[in-house]
Design a protein around this motif. Structure first.
Motif, PDB file in Angstrom:
ATOM      1  N   ARG A 126      43.492  32.981  41.366  1.00 43.56           N
ATOM      2  CA  ARG A 126      44.053  34.268  40.862  1.00 43.56           C
ATOM      3  C   ARG A 126      45.641  34.192  40.134  1.00 43.56           C
ATOM      4  O   ARG A 126      45.362  33.964  39.873  1.00 43.56           O
ATOM      5  CB  ARG A 126      44.069  35.316  42.688  1.00 43.56           C
ATOM      6  CG  ARG A 126      42.996  35.418  43.174  1.00 43.56           C
ATOM      7  CD  ARG A 126      43.199  35.958  44.266  1.00 43.56           C
ATOM      8  NE  ARG A 126      42.333  35.974  45.431  1.00 43.56           N
ATOM      9  CZ  ARG A 126      42.645  36.786  46.860  1.00 43.56           C
ATOM     10  NH1 ARG A 126      43.584  37.023  46.627  1.00 43.56           N
ATOM     11  NH2 ARG A 126      41.280  36.696  47.203  1.00 43.56           N
ATOM     12  N   ARG A 127      44.955  35.303  39.412  1.00 43.64           N
ATOM     13  CA  ARG A 127      46.127  35.828  38.229  1.00 43.64           C
ATOM     14  C   ARG A 127      47.442  35.520  38.561  1.00 43.64           C
ATOM     15  O   ARG A 127      47.830  36.310  40.192  1.00 43.64           O
ATOM     16  CB  ARG A 127      46.407  37.339  37.825  1.00 43.64           C
ATOM     17  CG  ARG A 127      46.577  37.286  36.827  1.00 43.64           C
ATOM     18  CD  ARG A 127      46.271  39.309  35.677  1.00 43.64           C
ATOM     19  NE  ARG A 127      45.271  38.840  34.827  1.00 43.64           N
ATOM     20  CZ  ARG A 127      44.089  40.544  34.591  1.00 43.64           C
ATOM     21  NH1 ARG A 127      45.522  40.927  34.441  1.00 43.64           N
ATOM     22  NH2 ARG A 127      43.376  39.766  34.296  1.00 43.64           N
ATOM     23  N   GLY A 128      48.309  34.931  37.605  1.00 47.97           N
ATOM     24  CA  GLY A 128      49.909  34.638  38.620  1.00 47.97           C
ATOM     25  C   GLY A 128      49.926  33.229  39.272  1.00 47.97           C
ATOM     26  O   GLY A 128      50.783  33.136  39.791  1.00 47.97           O
ATOM     27  N   LYS A 129      49.255  32.569  39.840  1.00 46.62           N
ATOM     28  CA  LYS A 129      48.594  31.412  40.840  1.00 46.62           C
ATOM     29  C   LYS A 129      49.079  30.405  40.017  1.00 46.62           C
ATOM     30  O   LYS A 129      48.429  30.051  38.557  1.00 46.62           O
ATOM     31  CB  LYS A 129      47.690  31.565  41.116  1.00 46.62           C
ATOM     32  CG  LYS A 129      47.647  32.437  43.141  1.00 46.62           C
ATOM     33  CD  LYS A 129      48.685  32.476  43.529  1.00 46.62           C
ATOM     34  CE  LYS A 129      48.144  33.232  44.985  1.00 46.62           C
ATOM     35  NZ  LYS A 129      49.340  32.927  46.067  1.00 46.62           N
ATOM     36  N   THR A 130      49.740  29.066  40.145  1.00 46.92           N
ATOM     37  CA  THR A 130      50.369  27.960  39.008  1.00 46.92           C
ATOM     38  C   THR A 130      49.754  27.237  40.247  1.00 46.92           C
ATOM     39  O   THR A 130      49.783  27.010  41.337  1.00 46.92           O
ATOM     40  CB  THR A 130      52.138  28.080  39.410  1.00 46.92           C
ATOM     41  OG1 THR A 130      52.571  28.086  40.141  1.00 46.92           O
ATOM     42  CG2 THR A 130      52.644  28.257  38.034  1.00 46.92           C
ATOM     43  N   ILE A 131      48.977  25.593  39.801  1.00 53.69           N
ATOM     44  CA  ILE A 131      48.681  24.817  40.087  1.00 53.69           C
ATOM     45  C   ILE A 131      49.096  23.690  39.211  1.00 53.69           C
ATOM     46  O   ILE A 131      50.266  23.242  39.116  1.00 53.69           O
ATOM     47  CB  ILE A 131      47.673  25.442  39.753  1.00 53.69           C
ATOM     48  CG1 ILE A 131      46.415  24.737  38.886  1.00 53.69           C
ATOM     49  CG2 ILE A 131      46.172  26.129  40.504  1.00 53.69           C
ATOM     50  CD1 ILE A 131      45.711  24.707  38.107  1.00 53.69           C
ATOM     51  N   THR A 132      48.691  22.199  40.000  1.00 53.59           N
ATOM     52  CA  THR A 132      49.221  21.366  39.699  1.00 53.59           C
ATOM     53  C   THR A 132      49.077  20.994  37.726  1.00 53.59           C
ATOM     54  O   THR A 132      47.937  21.127  37.744  1.00 53.59           O
ATOM     55  CB  THR A 132      48.217  19.756  40.356  1.00 53.59           C
ATOM     56  OG1 THR A 132      49.006  20.161  41.868  1.00 53.59           O
ATOM     57  CG2 THR A 132      48.096  18.322  39.996  1.00 53.59           C
ATOM     58  N   PRO A 133      49.408  20.594  37.458  1.00 56.62           N
ATOM     59  CA  PRO A 133      49.957  20.066  36.232  1.00 56.62           C
ATOM     60  C   PRO A 133      48.661  18.944  35.487  1.00 56.62           C
ATOM     61  O   PRO A 133      48.629  17.862  36.644  1.00 56.62           O
ATOM     62  CB  PRO A 133      50.580  19.421  35.285  1.00 56.62           C
ATOM     63  CG  PRO A 133      51.456  19.800  37.172  1.00 56.62           C
ATOM     64  CD  PRO A 133      50.997  20.220  37.733  1.00 56.62           C
ATOM     65  N   GLY A 134      47.777  19.394  34.961  1.00 58.43           N
ATOM     66  CA  GLY A 134      46.166  18.636  34.303  1.00 58.43           C
ATOM     67  C   GLY A 134      45.179  18.946  34.532  1.00 58.43           C
ATOM     68  O   GLY A 134      44.246  18.274  34.201  1.00 58.43           O
ATOM     69  N   ALA A 135      45.016  19.819  35.177  1.00 58.47           N
ATOM     70  CA  ALA A 135      43.780  20.626  35.644  1.00 58.47           C
ATOM     71  C   ALA A 135      43.808  21.816  35.112  1.00 58.47           C
ATOM     72  O   ALA A 135      45.161  22.751  35.223  1.00 58.47           O
ATOM     73  CB  ALA A 135      43.758  21.416  37.655  1.00 58.47           C
ATOM     74  N   ASP A 136      42.625  22.387  34.736  1.00 61.51           N
ATOM     75  CA  ASP A 136      42.240  23.126  33.509  1.00 61.51           C
ATOM     76  C   ASP A 136      42.193  24.593  35.102  1.00 61.51           C
ATOM     77  O   ASP A 136      42.499  24.466  36.236  1.00 61.51           O
ATOM     78  CB  ASP A 136      40.666  23.148  32.944  1.00 61.51           C
ATOM     79  CG  ASP A 136      40.647  22.379  32.042  1.00 61.51           C
ATOM     80  OD1 ASP A 136      42.048  22.117  31.312  1.00 61.51           O
ATOM     81  OD2 ASP A 136      39.930  21.936  32.172  1.00 61.51           O
ATOM     82  N   THR A 137      42.088  25.396  34.508  1.00 59.20           N
ATOM     83  CA  THR A 137      41.868  26.733  35.297  1.00 59.20           C
ATOM     84  C   THR A 137      41.093  27.945  35.173  1.00 59.20           C
ATOM     85  O   THR A 137      41.138  28.491  33.879  1.00 59.20           O
ATOM     86  CB  THR A 137      43.818  27.417  35.492  1.00 59.20           C
ATOM     87  OG1 THR A 137      44.120  28.249  34.508  1.00 59.20           O
ATOM     88  CG2 THR A 137      44.844  26.871  35.889  1.00 59.20           C
ATOM     89  N   ALA A 138      40.833  28.413  35.763  1.00 55.41           N
ATOM     90  CA  ALA A 138      39.435  29.595  35.652  1.00 55.41           C
ATOM     91  C   ALA A 138      40.869  30.441  36.431  1.00 55.41           C
ATOM     92  O   ALA A 138      39.822  31.069  37.725  1.00 55.41           O
ATOM     93  CB  ALA A 138      38.427  28.856  35.946  1.00 55.41           C
ATOM     94  N   GLU A 139      40.665  32.146  35.908  1.00 55.25           N
ATOM     95  CA  GLU A 139      41.129  32.979  36.719  1.00 55.25           C
ATOM     96  C   GLU A 139      39.384  33.548  37.277  1.00 55.25           C
ATOM     97  O   GLU A 139      38.986  34.100  36.575  1.00 55.25           O
ATOM     98  CB  GLU A 139      42.148  33.878  36.062  1.00 55.25           C
ATOM     99  CG  GLU A 139      43.485  33.594  35.363  1.00 55.25           C
ATOM    100  CD  GLU A 139      43.386  34.780  34.700  1.00 55.25           C
ATOM    101  OE1 GLU A 139      43.172  36.009  35.026  1.00 55.25           O
ATOM    102  OE2 GLU A 139      45.022  34.549  34.376  1.00 55.25           O
ATOM    103  N   GLY A 140      39.691  33.507  38.678  1.00 58.48           N
ATOM    104  CA  GLY A 140      38.452  34.565  39.147  1.00 58.48           C
ATOM    105  C   GLY A 140      39.458  35.171  40.623  1.00 58.48           C
ATOM    106  O   GLY A 140      39.773  34.381  40.985  1.00 58.48           O
ATOM    107  N   ASP A 141      38.051  35.689  41.194  1.00 58.96           N
ATOM    108  CA  ASP A 141      37.903  35.493  42.961  1.00 58.96           C
ATOM    109  C   ASP A 141      37.085  36.144  43.370  1.00 58.96           C
ATOM    110  O   ASP A 141      35.723  36.009  42.828  1.00 58.96           O
ATOM    111  CB  ASP A 141      38.278  37.340  42.502  1.00 58.96           C
ATOM    112  CG  ASP A 141      39.098  37.797  44.167  1.00 58.96           C
ATOM    113  OD1 ASP A 141      38.877  37.910  44.891  1.00 58.96           O
ATOM    114  OD2 ASP A 141      40.411  38.830  43.974  1.00 58.96           O
ATOM    115  N   LEU A 142      37.212  35.508  44.472  1.00 55.76           N
ATOM    116  CA  LEU A 142      35.589  35.139  45.557  1.00 55.76           C
ATOM    117  C   LEU A 142      35.125  36.859  46.254  1.00 55.76           C
ATOM    118  O   LEU A 142      33.758  37.155  45.984  1.00 55.76           O
ATOM    119  CB  LEU A 142      35.877  34.394  46.740  1.00 55.76           C
ATOM    120  CG  LEU A 142      36.541  32.373  46.213  1.00 55.76           C
ATOM    121  CD1 LEU A 142      36.465  31.978  47.625  1.00 55.76           C
ATOM    122  CD2 LEU A 142      35.156  31.986  45.480  1.00 55.76           C
TER     123      LEU A 142
END
Length: 271
Positions: free
Chosen positions: A32-48
């Motif tokens: 979801r928008r505003g979340k941070t994750i492990t460096p090295g992975a791509d991100t895709a904003e979305g919501d189930l």
């Protein structure tokens, strides 16, 4: 291979994602928008809960690991919405936009009956009443009826990597009425990755698989390993096999835990 992962900010996902990246996988995290994750992975904003937002996240995806779930809350409507409706939305999106992708669903051994006559097998009939396991079984059924190439991994008590689960056993034991001598199947985060690697290779395609380490430990032992305490009790166990699973099928397919027991985890500083 491009893997889309859900639930990457949870306790399991946050520990699985770095291991997949270290193994050389191209990972894309649905966040979801505003979340941070492990460096090295791509991100895709979305919501189930927003099916239209899932299509861009699925572009060129060859595998989906669905970890996102809601567990410890009194809000049963949210549990069902997250674990069933969210999963249904994702399955439909994968069918529409990445129909060849392998869909790996993280489920739970909590679905098994507490008065089971032996360690629970994948073929045992189940009809849980509590919202969390009931919603997981319902989601499993939706996936099994889909057109996708699926596998379902049923995990027991997950621990390790400083996730705090062992420390919470004395908190949950009185409410759950866990006897201190009761033994529970466990799995370390490192072997969540072991099982996921096999699922990504297709070893578990079209199957429901119990995943656990070599030796169930007692609640008393687990509490002590977490630095806590449970009072002893001499009364006999009424449900001696509750929370234990049979891993014969997984082992027949080649699964071998790298962290075989909680005591190995303690010795190697993996708790």
């Amino acid at each position: 291979m491009t893997i889309l992962l859900t639930g990457v900010t949870g306790l399991v996902g946050a520990r699985l994602l770095p291991r997949l990246l270290a193994a050389g996988h191209n990972c894309r995290a649905l966040v979801r928008r505003g979340k941070t994750i492990t460096p090295g992975a791509d991100t895709a904003e979305g919501d189930l809960f927003d099916p239209a937002s899932l299509a861009p996240a699925l572009a060129s995806v060859t595998a989906v690991i669905h970890l996102a779930a809601v567990f410890r809350t009194q809000d049963e409507a949210l549990i069902w919405k997250s674990n069933l409706d969210g999963t249904q939305n994702l399955i439909k999106a994968v069918e529409a936009h990445a129909p060849q992708a392998r869909f790996i669903f993280a489920s739970t051994s909590n679905i098994y009956d507490k008065d089971q006559p032996q360690p629970a097998r994948e073929t045992d009939a189940v009809a849980p009443n509590a919202a969390y396991p009931a919603s997981k079984i319902a989601a499993e059924q939706v996936l099994r009826e889909s057109r996708l190439n699926w596998s379902i991994l049923r995990f027991p008590f997950v621990y390790g990597d400083g996730d705090g689960h062992l420390e919470m056993i004395p908190v949950h034991a009185p409410t759950a009425k866990w006897h201190p001598a009761m033994r529970m199947s466990t799995i370390h985060h490192r072997d969540i990755a072991t099982a996921m690697a096999m699922a990504l290779d297709g070893t578990f395609d079209g199957q429901i698989i119990n995943i656990a380490d070599d030796l169930p430990a007692s609640m008393l032992e687990l509490a002590l390993l977490g630095g806590g305490h449970l009072d002893g009790l001499a009364e006999p166990l009424t449900c001696p096999w509750q929370l234990q699973v049979d891993t014969t099928l997984a082992r027949s397919l080649g699964f071998r835990p790298t962290v075989r027991t909680v005591y190995q985890a303690e010795q190697e500083g993996l708790l």
